[in-house]
Each structure stands twice: as structure tokens, then as C-alpha cells.
Design an enzyme around this catalytic site. Structure first.
Site, PDB file in Angstrom:
ATOM      1  NE  ARG A   1      -2.256   1.877   3.959  1.00  0.00           N
ATOM      2  CZ  ARG A   1      -2.751   1.980   4.574  1.00  0.00           C
ATOM      3  NH1 ARG A   1      -3.801   2.351   4.955  1.00  0.00           N
ATOM      4  NH2 ARG A   1      -2.047   2.999   5.315  1.00  0.00           N
TER       5      ARG A   1
ATOM      6  CE1 TYR B   1      -5.089   5.802   8.030  1.00  0.00           C
ATOM      7  CE2 TYR B   1      -4.729   5.803   5.945  1.00  0.00           C
ATOM      8  CZ  TYR B   1      -5.028   5.002   6.463  1.00  0.00           C
ATOM      9  OH  TYR B   1      -4.713   3.625   7.078  1.00  0.00           O
TER      10      TYR B   1
ATOM     11  CD  GLU C   1     -10.404   0.433   7.760  1.00  0.00           C
ATOM     12  OE1 GLU C   1      -9.091  -0.042   6.746  1.00  0.00           O
ATOM     13  OE2 GLU C   1      -9.851   1.545   8.638  1.00  0.00           O
TER      14      GLU C   1
ATOM     15  NE  ARG D   1      -8.866  -2.410   4.257  1.00  0.00           N
ATOM     16  CZ  ARG D   1      -8.765  -2.616   4.537  1.00  0.00           C
ATOM     17  NH1 ARG D   1      -7.900  -4.344   4.526  1.00  0.00           N
ATOM     18  NH2 ARG D   1      -8.082  -2.237   5.619  1.00  0.00           N
TER      19      ARG D   1
ATOM     20  CD  GLU E   1      -4.035  -2.544   6.933  1.00  0.00           C
ATOM     21  OE1 GLU E   1      -5.744  -3.380   7.128  1.00  0.00           O
ATOM     22  OE2 GLU E   1      -4.259  -1.832   6.745  1.00  0.00           O
TER      23      GLU E   1
HETATM   24  C1  GCO Z   1      -5.635   0.412   7.997  1.00  0.00           C
HETATM   25  C2  GCO Z   1      -7.132   1.512   7.927  1.00  0.00           C
HETATM   26  C3  GCO Z   1      -6.143   1.845   9.435  1.00  0.00           C
HETATM   27  C4  GCO Z   1      -7.447   2.542  10.439  1.00  0.00           C
HETATM   28  C5  GCO Z   1      -7.335   2.622  11.563  1.00  0.00           C
HETATM   29  C6  GCO Z   1      -8.091   2.681  12.627  1.00  0.00           C
HETATM   30  O1  GCO Z   1      -6.474   0.002   5.891  1.00  0.00           O
HETATM   31  O2  GCO Z   1      -5.398  -0.173   7.832  1.00  0.00           O
HETATM   32  O3  GCO Z   1      -7.791   1.887   7.729  1.00  0.00           O
HETATM   33  O4  GCO Z   1      -5.420   2.321   8.999  1.00  0.00           O
HETATM   34  O5  GCO Z   1      -6.985   4.115  10.309  1.00  0.00           O
HETATM   35  O6  GCO Z   1      -7.542   0.538  12.279  1.00  0.00           O
HETATM   36  O7  GCO Z   1      -8.245   2.224  13.884  1.00  0.00           O
HETATM   37 MG    MG Z   2      -8.506   1.883   5.806  1.00  0.00          MG
END
Ligand code: GCO
Ligand code: MG
Length: 415
Positions: free
Chosen positions: A160, A172, A275, A296, A352
Site C-alpha cells: 500500500r 492519513y 473495515e 474488508r 493487510e
Molecule cells: C487501514 C486502516 C487503519 C485505520 C485504523 C483505525 O486500512 O489499515 O484504515 O489504518 O485507520 O485501524 O483504528
Molecule cells: Mg483502511
């Protein structure tokens, strides 16, 4: 129920408790104990909900554990239904994380009782290992690509990429510590700034440079972290088509699942989401409408192995593959559970893998291991992960929040 059938030997739940520990970050773990004396056993479940840890700990301690004592740990499906239907108040991240923790611990207990690694009970291995992706990130495109090259050298075949956005002080996915990304960084939420117009042109530049430097023999991914509108996401997907991403993740928030219909009409870039979903109902329309390519949801936040298998089975009917969340805020207990699940389902896509620190690995000794871009859960009975309770007790809970995000004019937006 007829009592004419001979009863199988029960595995009675004798005790259960929640362990909260912070070896660098907070983890909540449920430990369920069964039997007595020589027949005693236990199982572990991850119950970590980043930034809201104590609410799940209370849900388990105050509301679930009293109902578990005396039940037969073998009755995983019945206990799942009891906790889900029996609460009257259904779904939501706190409830579903708590149910997930119970479910994981019960599968751990059952597989230990069978003397098998859990994947054997789930149908056996469908593949030799679980392919994973790592996170390469940097302030600049050059730094991000150098990181990606490091991941290639470690054996990763999927990476990634997240780079800093010119004109934004932070964004982020770009971390200070390159190997151990930790977004929950404040005793109160830190405030980040966001500008879609600064971000959007930066991403195709990153992937153009990445393909030039890394070639085509590697899968590349990107996470938007819910920050675009559907039409902006459609535009980004189209702009990224020349670079053949493995997936574009969370391009929009998905409370309204129909958002993805609009994106899908405009781009062939594969889409991943989920997620933050916690039940099959959050992804039903996305899957049935074939609006996404990867789902996810993962074990800890989506009701455990029992519920995730149901999501994967639905997804399989519609050619949607799994892409389980695996950030550092999911403990090694969840990672182990996800690996047994991934190894045993037909429609596994990619997992991941954000590495935990050595402090965390020491608290949670585990049998899973990484080699050549793949993880394998190992062959110990159960999940193959334990908790060192005296060590865990040395790291008391420390309140930590995820950041919040504002536009440059001060309006709140998604982080
Ligand atoms: C990812 C996620 C994480 C989240 C985190 C929040 O794709 O790994 O977006 O980085 O931001 O799990 O608690
Ligand atoms: Mg994510």
C-alpha cells in the site's frame, strides 16, 4: 427438544475475564476458561475497538460474561445467536466487537479440544499461505517509493502506498515511525487539516512514479480513508486506471451503500471497503449489487469467525473476495483468527499486515509467521496465540484517541 439423543460431552464455561493492556497501544482481550483440574482449558478473543476500548470491556464484563458462565463452550452458533438476538439491541461496533471476542475464544477452545489448528476445523487449508500487503509511506513520493523498495526486499508482493500531500501539514497513512504505524496518538484527539483539491492531483503522480520505479510485477494499493464524495472518488478511480491498482480502499464513507453505484459506473479500478462495518447487513447491498471487489470486514469488528464466514459465503456468490483489515489496533489474537479464516475460505483475496511492535509480540506470543510475502497461522492447537498475563499487567491502559479532521475553513470532515 428431544432428549432421546445421547448427549455429547459438554465443555462447561467456568470463568471469563477481560484483560486490558497497553504495550505501546491499548488492547482488550477476553479470556474464557472451561473445565477444571486436568480437563481445564481456555480460549482468547480480541475485543479491541480503537479509541473506545473501555466500552467493549464494560459490555463484556457487565453484560456478557454473567450470561456465559455454565454454558457449553462447544455451542458456538447457539451462543452467537443468544448474544446477537438475545440482546434485543442489535449490531453496532461495541456489541459486535464484544460478540466477536466471545466467538474467537470459543473457536480457540474447540480447536484446542480437537487438538488441531483452527483452520482444520474450518474445512482445512485451501492454499499454502495467506498473501499479505504492507504499508509503504513517506512525506514525499521519493521517500514512499524508497519505503516500497524496502518492502519488496522483505519479500512483500503487495504494497500500500500513502504519501504526504503538498500543502497539508499531515495526512492519513504517513507516519513518523515507518514500520509501526500508530494513528491513535493523543490523550485527546489531535486535529488534522484536509483539502480534497490538494489531495486529488497528488495520488496519480505517486502511482505514476511508483510504476516507473517499481515496475509492474508488484500489486499496489491505496487507502483514501473515507475522504471523498462519490463523484470525486469516481474521478480518482478513473485517473488511477493506467497504474492498475490492486484496490482503491474506502474512497467514500459507506453508510449509504448506494454511493458505490455511482463510483462503479465510472471506473474499472477495483474497489475495497468495510473495515468499519460490523455486520453482514452493512455490506449486503454492496455485495449483491457487485459494487465492490473486496470486502474488508474482519474478525474482531464483524462478529467473529462465525459471522465473517457468513459474509464471505455471501461474497463468494457475487465474485467478491475478502481483504481483511489488519492494522496495528487489531491484536495478534485477531490476526491469528483472521489467518485461520483466510486459509480456509475459497474466496480469500488479500490480508493487510501492519506489524506489531516487539513489546506487543512479547505480550501475545504467537505461532504465526511471515515468509516471502505470506503469513501462515502455524500448526499449534487452537488459534496459536497466547497472552502473557504478568507482562500484560505491567502496561496499564492509557487513554488514546484517533485524530479528528477539519477542512481548511474549520468544518468537521471524515478522518
Ligand atoms: C487501514 C486502516 C487503519 C485505520 C485504523 C483505525 O486500512 O489499515 O484504515 O489504518 O485507520 O485501524 O483504528
Ligand atoms: Mg483502511
Amino acid at each position: 427438544m428431544s432428549d432421546t439423543q445421547p448427549k455429547a460431552a459438554a465443555l462447561t464455561i467456568t470463568a471469563a475475564r477481560v484483560i486490558v493492556t497497553c504495550p505501546g497501544r491499548n488492547f482488550v482481550t477476553l479470556k474464557i476458561e472451561t473445565g477444571t483440574g486436568a480437563g481445564a482449558s481456555y480460549g482468547l478473543g480480541d475485543a479491541t475497538l480503537n479509541g473506545r476500548e473501555l466500552s467493549v470491556a464494560s459490555y463484556l464484563t457487565d453484560h456478557i460474561i454473567p450470561t456465559l458462565i455454565g454454558r457449553d463452550a462447544h455451542q458456538i452458533e447457539d451462543i452467537w445467536q443468544y448474544l446477537y438476538r438475545g440482546a434485543y439491541w442489535r449490531r453496532g461496533p461495541v456489541t459486535m466487537t464484544a460478540i466477536a471476542a466471545v466467538d474467537m475464544a470459543l473457536w480457540d477452545i474447540k480447536a484446542k479440544a480437537a487438538g488441531m489448528p483452527l483452520y482444520q476445523l474450518l474445512g482445512g487449508a485451501c492454499r499454502t499461505g495467506v498473501r499479505v500487503y504492507g504499508h509503504a509511506n513517506g512525506e514525499s513520493i521519493e521517500e514512499t517509493i524508497a519505503e516500497a523498495q524496502r518492502y519488496r526486499q522483505m519479500g512483500y508482493t503487495a504494497i500500500r502506498l500513502q504519501a504526504g500531500v503538498p500543502g497539508l501539514p499531515t495526512t492519513y497513512g504517513v507516519s513518523r515511525d515507518k514500520m509501526y504505524y500508530e494513528p491513535a496518538d493523543g490523550a485527546l484527539p489531535t486535529e488534522n487539516r484536509w483539502s480534497t483539491s490538494k489531495y486529488l492531483p497528488s495520488v496519480p503522480k505517486l502511482f505514476e512514479a511508483a510504476r516507473a520505479a517499481l515496475g509492474w510485477d508488484v500489486d499496489l494499493l491505496h487507502d483514501v480513508h473515507h475522504r471523498l464524495t462519490p463523484i470525486e472518488a469516481a474521478r480518482l478511480g478513473r485517473d488511477l486506471e493506467p497504474y492498475r491498482l490492486f484496490w482503491l480502499e474506502d474512497s467514500v464513507a459507506a453508510e449509504n451503500q448506494a454511493n458505490f453505484r455511482l463510483i462503479r459506473q465510472h471506473t474499472t479500478t477495483p474497489l475495497a471497503v468495510g473495515e468499519v462495518f460490523n455486520s453482514i447487513w452493512d455490506c449486503k447491498d454492496l455485495i449483491e449489487g457487485q459494487l465492490i471487489d473486496y470486502i474488508r470486514t474482519t474478525v474482531v469488528h464483524a462478529g467473529g469467525i462465525t459471522h465473517l464466514r457468513r459474509i464471505a459465503s455471501l461474497a463468494d456468490l457475487y465474485a467478491v473476495k475478502t481483504g481483511c483489515h489488519g492494522a496495528t489496533d487489531l491484536s495478534p489474537v485477531c490476526m491469528a483468527a483472521a489467518l485461520h479464516f483466510n486459509l480456509s475460505i475459497p474466496n480469500f483475496g488479500l490480508q493487510e499486515y501492519m506489524r506489531h511492535t516487539s513489546e506487543t509480540d512479547a505480550v501475545f506470543p504467537h505461532a504465526y509467521s511471515f515468509a516471502n510475502g505470506f503469513l501462515h497461522p502455524g500448526n499449534e492447537p487452537g488459534l496459536g496465540v497466547d497472552i502473557d498475563e504478568p507482562l500484560a499487567a505491567k502496561y496499564p491502559y492509557k487513554r488514546a484517541y484517533l485524530p479528528v479532521n477539519r477542512l481548511e475553513d474549520g468544518s468537521m470532515t471524515n478522518w
